[in-house]
Design a protein around this motif. Structure first.
Motif, PDB file in Angstrom:
ATOM      1  N   LYS A   1       0.606  -1.057  -0.057  1.00 47.37           N
ATOM      2  CA  LYS A   1      -0.087  -0.038   0.003  1.00 47.37           C
ATOM      3  C   LYS A   1       0.917   1.211  -0.037  1.00 47.37           C
ATOM      4  O   LYS A   1       0.459   2.069  -0.661  1.00 47.37           O
ATOM      5  CB  LYS A   1      -1.093  -0.033   1.226  1.00 47.37           C
ATOM      6  N   ARG A   2       2.020   1.189   0.736  1.00 43.32           N
ATOM      7  CA  ARG A   2       2.790   2.454   0.796  1.00 43.32           C
ATOM      8  C   ARG A   2       3.536   2.936  -0.590  1.00 43.32           C
ATOM      9  O   ARG A   2       3.613   3.946  -0.980  1.00 43.32           O
ATOM     10  CB  ARG A   2       3.850   2.424   1.874  1.00 43.32           C
TER      11      ARG A   2
ATOM     12  N   ARG B   1       0.675   4.420  -2.776  1.00 41.91           N
ATOM     13  CA  ARG B   1       0.411   5.355  -2.119  1.00 41.91           C
ATOM     14  C   ARG B   1       1.154   6.547  -2.626  1.00 41.91           C
ATOM     15  O   ARG B   1       0.907   7.700  -3.167  1.00 41.91           O
ATOM     16  CB  ARG B   1       0.515   5.348  -0.523  1.00 41.91           C
TER      17      ARG B   1
END
Length: 301
Positions: free
Chosen positions: A149-150, A153
Motif C-alpha cells: 500500500k505504501r 500510495r
C-alpha cells in the motif's frame, strides 16, 4: 581479467526518449507531461518485474524510478510550496532501496559467470549457491514492496500532485525552454564543481560524482524535446555524461563486488586492477564535456 562495467548500465527505457512534435510553451505543461510519462514507466516496469522477477525488468524499473526522482528534483522550483511531490520523491527513494540491492547482486552474478568477479575459484560454487538463495529472498522483498500500500500510495501521490494547483502559479507558466536552460546551468555547474579533482577523490566521493552525472544526464533526456534544434549537440553532451557515469560505475562495481563477497562470508580474491584505465576514461569524458560546453541556450558565455 578485470571486473567489467555492467553492459546494461545507462540503457534508456524504451519509449522514454520520444520527442513531442509541439513542445508546450509553459514549464508547468511540460513538466506534467514528463512526470506522467516517467510515472507510467515505473508502473509498467514494476508490473513486468512482478510477473517473473526477471533481471531486465528489474533493471528497467530501477532506471525508471531514478529518472522519476531526478525529474521531480529538476522541476521542484516551480511547485511553489507544494509538499506532496517532494514528499513522494523522498519516500520513493527510500522504498526503492531494495531495487538497488537486488540489482547489485544480479550484476555480481553475471560477473561470477564470466569469471570477472573477485572470488577464488575454489569458492565459486559455494558462493554462487549462497547468492542464488539470497537473490530469491531479495526478489521476494522487491515484489512485496511493489505490491504494498505504501508504494502505491506514493505513486498515487505523484499522479495527484502532477495535476495540482501549482501548474497555474506564476513560476509554472514561464517558458519551458527558458526554465530548462537556467536549471540545466545550475546542475551543470554543480557537476563541474563536484568533479573538480576527480582523480584524487575517495571511492565515496567518486560515487557522488557519478550520481550527479547521472542526474544531469536524465535532465538532458527529459528536456530533449525543448531543444530539438540542438539535438546533435545534445546527443554528444548526453553521451559524454554517460561515459563519465560508466567509467565511474566500473570503479564502483569493483567495490560493491568485494562487499558482496565479504557479506557472504568469503574472502575477496585479488584480480588484475584497471582503476587507472577507468579513471582515465572518466577524466577524458569530463574534459570532453568542458571542451564542448553546454548545448542549451541561456548559458553565460
Amino acid at each position: 581479467m578485470a571486473f567489467r562495467a555492467n553492459p546494461l548500465r545507462g540503457r534508456d527505457h524504451r519509449g522514454l526518449t520520444r520527442a513531442m512534435t509541439s513542445p508546450p510553451r509553459s514549464v508547468g505543461e511540460h513538466s506534467a507531461g514528463v512526470l506522467l510519462r516517467l510515472l507510467e514507466a515505473v508502473e509498467a516496469n514494476g508490473a513486468a518485474y512482478s510477473d517473473g522477477h526477471e533481471v531486465e525488468p528489474l533493471h528497467q524499473l530501477r532506471v525508471a524510478t531514478r529518472r522519476l526522482r531526478a525529474a521531480l528534483s529538476f522541476f521542484e522550483p516551480i511547485r511553489h510550496g507544494s509538499q506532496d511531490l517532494e514528499r513522494a520523491r523522498r519516500r520513493i527513494r527510500d522504498l526503492a532501496l531494495p531495487f538497488g540491492r537486488l540489482r547489485d547482486l544480479d550484476v555480481f552474478l553475471e560477473h561470477l559467470d564470466d569469471g570477472a568477479a573477485p572470488v577464488a575459484e575454489a569458492d565459486r560454487a559455494a558462493l554462487r549457491a549462497a547468492l542464488v538463495r539470497r537473490r530469491g529472498h531479495l526478489a521476494d522483498d522487491v515484489a512485496r514492496e511493489l505490491g504494498s500500500k505504501r508504494w502505491r500510495r506514493e505513486l498515487r501521490r505523484v499522479r495527484d500532485g502532477v495535476v495540482g494547483r501549482w501548474r497555474d502559479s506564476p513560476a509554472a507558466v514561464v517558458d519551458a525552454r527558458r526554465f530548462a536552460s537556467e536549471r540545466l546551468d545550475l546542475w551543470w555547474w554543480a557537476f563541474l564543481a563536484g568533479s573538480e579533482g576527480l582523480a584524487e577523490m575517495t571511492a565515496g566521493q567518486r560515487h557522488r560524482v557519478r550520481i550527479e552525472a547521472k542526474k544531469l544526464r536524465y535532465a538532458t533526456e527529459v528536456t530533449a524535446d525543448l531543444f530539438v534544434d540542438r539535438e546533435p549537440a545534445r546527443e554528444v553532451f548526453t553521451e559524454g555524461l554517460k561515459d563519465v557515469q560508466d567509467a565511474l560505475g566500473a570503479l564502483n562495481d569493483r567495490a560493491v563486488a568485494e562487499r558482496i563477497v565479504r557479506e557472504a562470508g568469503f574472502t575477496p580474491a585479488t584480480l588484475p586492477r584497471a582503476e587507472a584505465e577507468d579513471m582515465s576514461r572518466a577524466l577524458a569524458a569530463r574534459a570532453g564535456l568542458v571542451a564542448q560546453g553546454p548545448y542549451w541556450e541561456g548559458f553565460p558565455r
